[in-house]
Design an enzyme around this catalytic site. Structure first.
Site, PDB file in Angstrom:
ATOM      1  N   LYS A   1      -3.331  15.166  -7.635  1.00 29.00           N
ATOM      2  CA  LYS A   1      -2.598  15.073  -8.897  1.00 29.00           C
ATOM      3  C   LYS A   1      -1.909  16.383  -9.270  1.00 29.00           C
ATOM      4  CE  LYS A   1      -3.497  10.796  -9.953  1.00 29.00           C
ATOM      5  NZ  LYS A   1      -2.443   9.769 -10.097  1.00 29.00           N
TER       6      LYS A   1
ATOM      7  N   TYR B   1     -10.331  15.277  -6.047  1.00 21.83           N
ATOM      8  CA  TYR B   1      -9.334  14.623  -6.900  1.00 21.83           C
ATOM      9  C   TYR B   1      -8.364  15.625  -7.491  1.00 21.83           C
ATOM     10  CZ  TYR B   1      -7.602  11.422 -10.497  1.00 21.83           C
ATOM     11  OH  TYR B   1      -6.825  10.648 -11.302  1.00 21.83           O
TER      12      TYR B   1
ATOM     13  N   ASN C   1       2.312   4.941 -10.571  1.00 22.03           N
ATOM     14  CA  ASN C   1       0.995   4.857 -11.202  1.00 22.03           C
ATOM     15  C   ASN C   1      -0.152   4.759 -10.207  1.00 22.03           C
ATOM     16  OD1 ASN C   1      -1.002   3.996 -13.468  1.00 22.03           O
ATOM     17  ND2 ASN C   1      -1.013   2.264 -12.050  1.00 22.03           N
ATOM     18  N   ALA C   2       0.102   4.244  -9.015  1.00 26.50           N
ATOM     19  CA  ALA C   2      -0.979   4.006  -8.053  1.00 26.50           C
ATOM     20  C   ALA C   2      -1.773   5.274  -7.785  1.00 26.50           C
ATOM     21  CB  ALA C   2      -0.405   3.457  -6.750  1.00 26.50           C
ATOM     22  N   GLY C   3      -3.089   5.145  -7.791  1.00 24.69           N
ATOM     23  CA  GLY C   3      -3.940   6.306  -7.537  1.00 24.69           C
ATOM     24  C   GLY C   3      -5.362   5.901  -7.246  1.00 24.69           C
TER      25      GLY C   3
ATOM     26  N   ALA D   1      -3.313  20.052  -4.675  1.00 18.92           N
ATOM     27  CA  ALA D   1      -3.615  18.819  -3.958  1.00 18.92           C
ATOM     28  C   ALA D   1      -3.624  17.664  -4.939  1.00 18.92           C
ATOM     29  CB  ALA D   1      -4.959  18.926  -3.246  1.00 18.92           C
TER      30      ALA D   1
ATOM     31  N   SER E   1      -2.430  13.735 -14.003  1.00 10.23           N
ATOM     32  CA  SER E   1      -3.729  13.722 -14.663  1.00 10.23           C
ATOM     33  C   SER E   1      -3.975  15.068 -15.327  1.00 10.23           C
ATOM     34  CB  SER E   1      -4.844  13.447 -13.644  1.00 10.23           C
ATOM     35  OG  SER E   1      -6.116  13.641 -14.225  1.00 10.23           O
TER      36      SER E   1
ATOM     37  N   ASP F   1       0.873  -1.174   0.000  1.00 10.97           N
ATOM     38  CA  ASP F   1       0.000   0.000   0.000  1.00 10.97           C
ATOM     39  C   ASP F   1       0.910   1.225   0.000  1.00 10.97           C
ATOM     40  OD1 ASP F   1      -1.688   2.116   0.521  1.00 10.97           O
ATOM     41  OD2 ASP F   1      -2.761   1.140   2.167  1.00 10.97           O
TER      42      ASP F   1
END
Length: 325
Positions: free
Chosen positions: A186, A179, A114-116, A184, A166, A87
């Site tokens: 990305k 998001y 890449n984790a998101g 904040a 992103s 994690d």
């Protein structure tokens, strides 16, 4: 004299960056670490690297899914695949991923952050805003942790970081405030890696990826609105495999930025030159009256009534696998 030397150094680095885009790095046998590799873009990136003969370290929370991805990657040509359940929001898990990579392979060449995670909700729909701390912990701090522990080894191999930010970092959208709020998640991630370009110089390359709407578990319905409905828009969704191919191709060519789909780059100009018009369109298409849910939004109605869903979205977008953990 010093100023002249600085100018000459800058010219040299500019020339090398241009030259680098003309030749592709051979990553066969090199070691690539991919976080969030159990599904979506991360899974497709694993397959794309595998086809090019790279050794892989696949990290995510869902170990069973990781093993399935690893098996496919081996079939596609990866000579060795290491699976690590982790994690990225936990600093010790990130340290363990890097330590196990070095113990197993003895080197690291590419780190793919890449984790998101994402949440689809408007600010006033959220009862407890502290529930969304996990978004910053995964999307931003997970990248910081992984990068910090990997830096010494990437510097030694003169490797590369591929950071999946992103397009939301410049194109905020309604119901996605947690998001892509400025500075904040990305957006913070993008600024973090822009700063690291200066710190690392030519020692470690950085490819910053800003995807638009890409096939993922977000589009497959894993992340829903507070009312349990998937947000649907009139924007076409690109397949994850096509996006992954473009990312890896750009990374091995040493490119600094990647936006997929390519046409999505124009949205940056929309935001810069016509922000009022963009906000007006958002309000008309996506915002509903207080008390209404997202199914009342004009964009949702247009998709349903015109039958455009089959044209805009890959078939897999509407087929979520409940058995996949």
């Amino acid at each position: 004299m010093k100023k002249r030397e600085e100018i000459e150094f800058g010219n040299k680095m500019f020339f090398l960056s241009i030259l680098g885009t003309l030749f592709s790095e051979d990553i066969a046998g090199k070691v690539v670490v991919i976080t969030g590799a159990s599904s979506g873009i991360g899974e497709s990136l694993a397959y794309e690297y595998a086809e090019r003969g790279a050794c892989l370290v696949l990290a995510a929370r869902r170990e069973r899914s990781l093993h399935e991805v690893a098996e496919t990657a081996r079939d596609l040509g990866s000579p060795d695949v290491l699976v690590i359940r982790a994690d990225v929001s936990k600093v010790e898990d990130c340290r363990r991923v890097v330590d196990q990579t070095m113990n197993h392979f003895g080197r690291m060449d590419h780190l793919v952050n890449n984790a998101g995670v994402a949440s689809v909700a408007m600010l006033e729909e959220v009862d407890d805003v502290t529930d969304f701390r996990a978004i910053m912990d995964v999307n931003f701090w997970g990248c910081v942790y992984m990068t910090r522990f990997a830096v010494p080894y990437l510097r030694h191999s003169r490797g590369r970081i591929i950071a999946l930010s992103s397009s939301a970092s410049w194109l905020p959208a309604p119901r996605m405030s947690f998001y892509n709020v400025t500075q904040a998640s990305k957006a913070a991630m993008a600024q973090f890696f822009e700063t690291l370009r200066v710190e690392f110089g030519p020692d470690i390359g950085i490819t910053l990826v800003t995807p638009g709407f890409i096939e993922s578990e977000l589009t497959q319905g894993k992340y829903l609105t507070k009312g349990g409905r998937l947000e649907v828009s009139l924007v076409p969704i690109q397949r994850a495999a096509k996006c992954a191919k473009a990312i890896v191709r750009s990374a091995i060519r040493g490119e600094r930025y990647v936006t997929e789909p390519r046409w999505f780059r124009v949205t940056y100009l929309w935001k810069m030159f016509w922000p009022e018009m963009l906000e007006w369109v958002y309000r008309i298409m996506y915002i509903t009256s207080p008390g209404d849910d997202s199914s009342e939004a004009l964009s949702k109605k247009l998709v349903d009534y015109t039958g455009a869903k089959s044209l805009l979205y890959p078939e897999s977008v509407f087929v979520a696998d409940p058995k996949r953990d």
